[in-house]
Design an enzyme around this catalytic site. Structure first.
Site, PDB file in Angstrom:
ATOM      1  NE  ARG A  64      -4.409  -1.510   1.529  1.00  0.00           N
ATOM      2  CZ  ARG A  64      -5.432  -1.796   2.311  1.00  0.00           C
ATOM      3  NH1 ARG A  64      -5.337  -1.632   3.609  1.00  0.00           N
ATOM      4  NH2 ARG A  64      -6.564  -2.237   1.790  1.00  0.00           N
TER       5      ARG A  64
ATOM      6  CE  LYS B 142     -18.940 -13.344   9.779  1.00  0.00           C
ATOM      7  NZ  LYS B 142     -18.854 -12.012  10.376  1.00  0.00           N
TER       8      LYS B 142
ATOM      9  N   GLY C 128      -9.049  -8.360   0.226  1.00  0.00           N
ATOM     10  CA  GLY C 128      -7.766  -8.377   0.920  1.00  0.00           C
ATOM     11  C   GLY C 128      -7.158  -9.764   1.012  1.00  0.00           C
TER      12      GLY C 128
ATOM     13  N   GLY D 216     -13.117  -3.999   0.900  1.00  0.00           N
ATOM     14  CA  GLY D 216     -14.459  -3.453   1.105  1.00  0.00           C
ATOM     15  C   GLY D 216     -14.802  -2.393   0.075  1.00  0.00           C
TER      16      GLY D 216
END
Ligand code: ADP
Ligand code: MG
Length: 408
Positions: free
Chosen positions: A35, A211, A366, A389
């Site tokens: 990053r 999930k 990620g 996200g």
């Protein structure tokens, strides 16, 4: 797009760059500096114009809740931006890079005002300020008053309307000051844009990971855009259960069964037809591959087992869809790739995607990005997003994210 290429007369200007230095840490060590590396083109461009840079980012989470001062101090110590300073200094050799332990007020202003042209100030974790995540207007004003220009380059945080991603540019814009997107943002918006638009077909999405509930909105949105959605990971077991297959000890979200069934009825969902199952995740003593094809009345999971990867037949099944795709979006490892015993599925998916040279291939997640890197495939994808996200929300919201929209 309103990028930094539109900015003029930057010499001597104080520029606040919201970067995404939310890097993985192990103690005080930065485990992956990707990053930081991804922010360098913007930083170097602005420095070459003689700007004075103030770099701000959050790092990890600070749980404010009901904890006492001592606990907050511990939280802060865990997520100390000073750990990132030597990494940044290494990548900006020959540039003066300073650190501000203060995150607001007079002390921060003094550090900013001491900068000379072509110098950099890295500011402590923005989340040391309670008002950051709440987009507190006073905090945004305090940060905005120190600078002349705002540049948004933190794609991984662009889905959050926080003080540093939204409040500051809002204040500066109201004052008629320039705001712009950095090069990393430009790259992300352009590449993820292909998956948002979805006008290249066949468009195949691979959605997996833990999930269903995390990914409900993106499944909904992708059902409208994609030709096929391949489901893997623990998510698959919620679909299995919804379709009546015995799931033994598999991770299942019982409150998502109706939703899973509804999605399946679209006819676009492809479920794994076999699964690697074990008696335990932490100490597997017996690992078996079981047929789990819901279309053929598969027998499901034997008692006492749980699914931890897709099986070899599923790999073949998925490969067929991947091979003929022209656009591929991948989010979520199809198995517990962190363990060798359950990594084969995810490895095979990486291989299959990157062997399709006719497709535009994007990773948005990620853990999926970490898996691709670990298995040596990361640089073979067309694009690996720096935001998990954020990339999902961008698809869900048809390209709109607060941190992009405010720049305009
Ligand atoms: P991403 O970060 O790419 O969006 P997620 O965070 O949704 O992915 O999911 C990643 C996690 O899902 C990994 O830690 C992986 O171990 C876990 N996972 C994948 N398959 C299974 C499974 N069958 N059972 C339990 N966990 C799984
Ligand atoms: Mg994850």
């Amino acid at each position: 797009m309103n990028t930094i290429d539109n900015l003029t007369n930057l010499k001597g200007k104080k520029v606040l760059v919201r970067v995404d230095f939310n890097v993985p840490l192990k103690g005080s060590e930065v485990r992956d500096d990707n990053r930081v590396v991804q922010a360098l083109p913007t930083i170097k461009k602005l420095l070459s114009e003689g700007a004075r840079l103030v770099l701000m980012s959050h790092l990890g989470k600070i749980k404010w809740g009901k904890v006492d001062d001592e606990e907050i101090a511990k939280e802060k110590a865990k997520n100390n931006m000073e750990y990132v300073l030597p990494v940044l200094q290494k990548h900006l050799e020959g540039v003066n890079v300073y650190f501000s332990p203060e995150t607001s007020g007079e002390a921060l202003a003094e550090h900013v005002n001491a900068l000379k042209d072509g110098e950099v100030l890295l500011v402590q974790n923005t989340r040391y300020e309670k008002g950051e995540s709440k987009n507190n207007p006073d905090l945004a004003k305090d940060w905005a008053k120190n600078v002349d220009v705002f540049v948004m380059d933190a794609f991984g945080s662009a889905h959050r309307a926080h003080a540093s991603t939204y409040g500051v540019p809002e204040v500066l814009k109201a004052e008629g000051k320039p705001v712009a997107l950095g090069y990393l943002m430009e790259k992300e918006v352009k590449n993820l844009g292909a998956c948002v638009k979805g006008d290249t077909h066949p468009y195949v999405a691979i959605l997996a990971g833990l999930k269903v509930s995390d990914k409900i909105k993106v499944i909904d949105s992708l059902l409208n855009k994609c030709d096929h959605i391949l489901i893997g990971g623990a998510m698959a077991y919620t679909f299995y259960k919804a379709l009546g297959l015995p799931t033994a000890n598999c991770i299942v979200e019982d409150d998502q069964l109706d939703y899973a069934k509804k999605c399946y009825e679209s006819g676009k969902i492809v479920l794994p037809c076999d699964s690697v199952a074990a008696d335990s995740l932490d100490n597997p003593t017996k690992i078996v591959t079981i047929p789990s094809d819901v279309t053929k009345g598969g027998e499901g999971f034997p008692e006492g087992t749980l699914g931890l990867d897709i099986g070899p037949e599923s790999v073949k099944l998925f490969e067929n869809y991947i091979k003929s795709a022209k656009l591929i979006f991948w989010n979520g490892p199809v198995g517990v790739f962190e363990k060798d015993e359950f990594a084969a599925g995810t490895k095979a998916i990486c291989k299959a995607i990157t062997e399709n040279k006719d497709a535009f291939t994007v990773i948005g997640g990620g853990d999926s990005a970490a898996a691709a890197k670990q298995f040596g495939y990361a640089d073979k994808f067309s694009h690996v997003s720096t935001g998990g996200g954020a990339s999902l929300e961008m698809i869900e919201n048809d390209g709109h994210l607060p941190g992009i929209d405010i720049i305009g």
